[in-house]
Design a protein around this motif. Structure first.
Motif, PDB file in Angstrom:
ATOM      1  N   PHE A 205     -16.760   3.174 -23.118  1.00 26.18           N
ATOM      2  CA  PHE A 205     -18.130   3.663 -23.031  1.00 26.18           C
ATOM      3  C   PHE A 205     -18.336   4.497 -21.762  1.00 26.18           C
ATOM      4  CE2 PHE A 205     -22.486   3.196 -21.485  1.00 26.18           C
ATOM      5  CZ  PHE A 205     -23.169   3.791 -22.538  1.00 26.18           C
ATOM      6  N   ALA A 206     -17.785   4.036 -20.640  1.00 22.65           N
ATOM      7  CA  ALA A 206     -17.920   4.769 -19.373  1.00 22.65           C
ATOM      8  C   ALA A 206     -17.268   6.146 -19.474  1.00 22.65           C
ATOM      9  CB  ALA A 206     -17.303   3.970 -18.234  1.00 22.65           C
ATOM     10  N   TYR A 207     -16.122   6.225 -20.138  1.00 18.55           N
ATOM     11  CA  TYR A 207     -15.444   7.514 -20.330  1.00 18.55           C
ATOM     12  C   TYR A 207     -16.322   8.459 -21.157  1.00 18.55           C
ATOM     13  CZ  TYR A 207     -11.843  10.941 -21.430  1.00 18.55           C
ATOM     14  OH  TYR A 207     -11.141  12.112 -21.549  1.00 18.55           O
TER      15      TYR A 207
ATOM     16  N   ASP B 201     -19.512   8.363 -21.590  1.00 19.86           N
ATOM     17  CA  ASP B 201     -20.701   8.713 -20.827  1.00 19.86           C
ATOM     18  C   ASP B 201     -20.396   9.789 -19.779  1.00 19.86           C
ATOM     19  OD1 ASP B 201     -23.489   8.249 -20.177  1.00 19.86           O
ATOM     20  OD2 ASP B 201     -22.765   7.298 -18.335  1.00 19.86           O
ATOM     21  N   ARG B 202     -19.262   9.683 -19.140  1.00 23.38           N
ATOM     22  CA  ARG B 202     -18.889  10.621 -18.067  1.00 23.38           C
ATOM     23  C   ARG B 202     -18.431  11.983 -18.585  1.00 23.38           C
ATOM     24  NH1 ARG B 202     -17.176  10.034 -12.232  1.00 23.38           N
ATOM     25  NH2 ARG B 202     -16.402  12.115 -11.880  1.00 23.38           N
ATOM     26  N   PHE B 203     -17.578  11.968 -19.625  1.00 22.08           N
ATOM     27  CA  PHE B 203     -16.956  13.210 -20.088  1.00 22.08           C
ATOM     28  C   PHE B 203     -17.535  13.768 -21.389  1.00 22.08           C
ATOM     29  CE2 PHE B 203     -13.623  11.115 -17.518  1.00 22.08           C
ATOM     30  CZ  PHE B 203     -13.530  12.064 -16.517  1.00 22.08           C
ATOM     31  N   GLY B 204     -18.359  12.990 -22.058  1.00 22.86           N
ATOM     32  CA  GLY B 204     -19.000  13.472 -23.274  1.00 22.86           C
ATOM     33  C   GLY B 204     -18.091  13.600 -24.471  1.00 22.86           C
ATOM     34  N   GLU B 205     -16.948  12.949 -24.447  1.00 21.65           N
ATOM     35  CA  GLU B 205     -16.044  12.952 -25.604  1.00 21.65           C
ATOM     36  C   GLU B 205     -15.361  11.607 -25.721  1.00 21.65           C
ATOM     37  OE1 GLU B 205     -12.828  15.794 -25.320  1.00 21.65           O
ATOM     38  OE2 GLU B 205     -12.944  15.737 -23.157  1.00 21.65           O
ATOM     39  N   ARG B 206     -14.814  11.364 -26.885  1.00 26.81           N
ATOM     40  CA  ARG B 206     -14.190  10.067 -27.167  1.00 26.81           C
ATOM     41  C   ARG B 206     -12.732  10.077 -26.728  1.00 26.81           C
ATOM     42  NH1 ARG B 206     -15.694   5.591 -28.947  1.00 26.81           N
ATOM     43  NH2 ARG B 206     -14.451   4.270 -30.286  1.00 26.81           N
ATOM     44  N   PRO B 207     -12.316   9.051 -25.978  1.00 31.35           N
ATOM     45  CA  PRO B 207     -10.898   8.959 -25.607  1.00 31.35           C
ATOM     46  C   PRO B 207     -10.079   8.506 -26.812  1.00 31.35           C
ATOM     47  CG  PRO B 207     -12.051   7.009 -24.878  1.00 31.35           C
ATOM     48  CD  PRO B 207     -13.096   7.933 -25.453  1.00 31.35           C
ATOM     49  N   ASN B 208      -8.753   8.670 -26.713  1.00 31.71           N
ATOM     50  CA  ASN B 208      -7.907   8.167 -27.797  1.00 31.71           C
ATOM     51  C   ASN B 208      -6.890   7.144 -27.320  1.00 31.71           C
ATOM     52  OD1 ASN B 208      -5.938   9.738 -26.554  1.00 31.71           O
ATOM     53  ND2 ASN B 208      -5.639  11.107 -28.289  1.00 31.71           N
ATOM     54  N   VAL B 209      -6.911   6.831 -26.003  1.00 27.18           N
ATOM     55  CA  VAL B 209      -5.964   5.848 -25.481  1.00 27.18           C
ATOM     56  C   VAL B 209      -6.538   5.153 -24.245  1.00 27.18           C
ATOM     57  CG1 VAL B 209      -4.724   7.465 -23.959  1.00 27.18           C
ATOM     58  CG2 VAL B 209      -3.527   5.475 -24.875  1.00 27.18           C
ATOM     59  N   VAL B 210      -6.185   3.881 -24.104  1.00 25.87           N
ATOM     60  CA  VAL B 210      -6.482   3.115 -22.892  1.00 25.87           C
ATOM     61  C   VAL B 210      -5.167   2.484 -22.448  1.00 25.87           C
ATOM     62  CG1 VAL B 210      -7.755   1.200 -21.859  1.00 25.87           C
ATOM     63  CG2 VAL B 210      -8.832   2.574 -23.633  1.00 25.87           C
ATOM     64  N   LEU B 211      -4.787   2.751 -21.195  1.00 25.81           N
ATOM     65  CA  LEU B 211      -3.578   2.152 -20.635  1.00 25.81           C
ATOM     66  C   LEU B 211      -3.972   0.911 -19.861  1.00 25.81           C
ATOM     67  CD1 LEU B 211      -1.788   5.361 -19.286  1.00 25.81           C
ATOM     68  CD2 LEU B 211      -1.692   4.367 -21.570  1.00 25.81           C
TER      69      LEU B 211
ATOM     70  N   LYS C 249      -2.924  -4.635 -12.597  1.00 24.71           N
ATOM     71  CA  LYS C 249      -3.685  -5.626 -13.341  1.00 24.71           C
ATOM     72  C   LYS C 249      -5.188  -5.390 -13.135  1.00 24.71           C
ATOM     73  CE  LYS C 249      -3.795 -10.590 -14.227  1.00 24.71           C
ATOM     74  NZ  LYS C 249      -5.192 -10.827 -14.318  1.00 24.71           N
ATOM     75  N   ASP C 250      -5.945  -5.554 -14.191  1.00 26.33           N
ATOM     76  CA  ASP C 250      -7.401  -5.387 -14.209  1.00 26.33           C
ATOM     77  C   ASP C 250      -7.857  -3.950 -14.027  1.00 26.33           C
ATOM     78  OD1 ASP C 250      -7.924  -8.141 -14.651  1.00 26.33           O
ATOM     79  OD2 ASP C 250      -7.619  -8.532 -12.522  1.00 26.33           O
ATOM     80  N   ASN C 251      -6.921  -2.996 -14.115  1.00 26.82           N
ATOM     81  CA  ASN C 251      -7.250  -1.576 -14.106  1.00 26.82           C
ATOM     82  C   ASN C 251      -7.042  -1.050 -15.521  1.00 26.82           C
ATOM     83  OD1 ASN C 251      -7.436  -0.223 -11.122  1.00 26.82           O
ATOM     84  ND2 ASN C 251      -6.266  -2.126 -11.127  1.00 26.82           N
ATOM     85  N   PHE C 252      -7.894  -0.126 -15.912  1.00 28.06           N
ATOM     86  CA  PHE C 252      -7.830   0.450 -17.252  1.00 28.06           C
ATOM     87  C   PHE C 252      -7.925   1.957 -17.103  1.00 28.06           C
ATOM     88  CE2 PHE C 252      -9.798  -3.685 -17.179  1.00 28.06           C
ATOM     89  CZ  PHE C 252      -9.041  -4.382 -18.102  1.00 28.06           C
ATOM     90  N   TRP C 253      -6.924   2.655 -17.606  1.00 29.27           N
ATOM     91  CA  TRP C 253      -6.899   4.114 -17.560  1.00 29.27           C
ATOM     92  C   TRP C 253      -7.304   4.611 -18.934  1.00 29.27           C
ATOM     93  CZ3 TRP C 253      -1.824   5.940 -14.748  1.00 29.27           C
ATOM     94  CH2 TRP C 253      -1.749   5.349 -13.494  1.00 29.27           C
ATOM     95  N   VAL C 254      -8.438   5.234 -18.992  1.00 26.05           N
ATOM     96  CA  VAL C 254      -9.001   5.689 -20.264  1.00 26.05           C
ATOM     97  C   VAL C 254      -8.855   7.198 -20.338  1.00 26.05           C
ATOM     98  CG1 VAL C 254     -11.019   5.637 -21.750  1.00 26.05           C
ATOM     99  CG2 VAL C 254     -10.689   3.831 -20.059  1.00 26.05           C
ATOM    100  N   GLY C 255      -8.326   7.722 -21.447  1.00 25.65           N
ATOM    101  CA  GLY C 255      -8.156   9.167 -21.512  1.00 25.65           C
ATOM    102  C   GLY C 255      -7.783   9.668 -22.883  1.00 25.65           C
ATOM    103  N   ILE C 256      -7.335  10.921 -22.871  1.00 22.54           N
ATOM    104  CA  ILE C 256      -6.915  11.597 -24.094  1.00 22.54           C
ATOM    105  C   ILE C 256      -5.468  12.014 -23.922  1.00 22.54           C
ATOM    106  CG2 ILE C 256      -7.273  13.590 -25.592  1.00 22.54           C
ATOM    107  CD1 ILE C 256     -10.225  13.473 -24.844  1.00 22.54           C
ATOM    108  N   GLU C 257      -4.617  11.600 -24.840  1.00 18.73           N
ATOM    109  CA  GLU C 257      -3.200  11.955 -24.809  1.00 18.73           C
ATOM    110  C   GLU C 257      -2.845  12.699 -26.086  1.00 18.73           C
ATOM    111  OE1 GLU C 257      -0.728   8.533 -24.341  1.00 18.73           O
ATOM    112  OE2 GLU C 257      -0.995   8.509 -22.173  1.00 18.73           O
TER     113      GLU C 257
END
Length: 75
Positions: free
Chosen positions: A23-25, A27-37, A61-69
């Motif tokens: 949701f934060a991704y 909200d920030r970038f205005g598009e849907r991510p396709n992967v969370v690391l 640990k406890d970090n989440f990288w949300v993005g588009i790959e």
């Protein structure tokens, strides 16, 4: 590009932490991510909100990288 999200709340389920990061991704970038690391110790064998979750040893640990790959921008 990734959004780095941190959540170490001990009583919150991993699925909910990942959903908040997605949701934060959006909200920030205005598009849907396709992967969370996620960290390799936080193995999660299903998609969350239709987004693929992948464990990687280099994510803390406890970090989440949300993005588009896998999408190449055309010029």
């Amino acid at each position: 590009m990734y959004l780095a999200w941190f959540d170490d709340h001990p009583r919150k389920e991993l699925r909910f932490k990942i959903a908040e990061a997605i949701f934060a991704y959006e909200d920030r970038f205005g598009e849907r991510p396709n992967v969370v690391l996620v960290n390799a110790t936080q193995i999660f064998n299903e998609d969350v909100e239709g987004v693929r979750v992948v464990s990687r040893s280099y994510v803390r640990k406890d970090n989440f990288w949300v993005g588009i790959e896998g999408i190449v921008a055309s010029s």
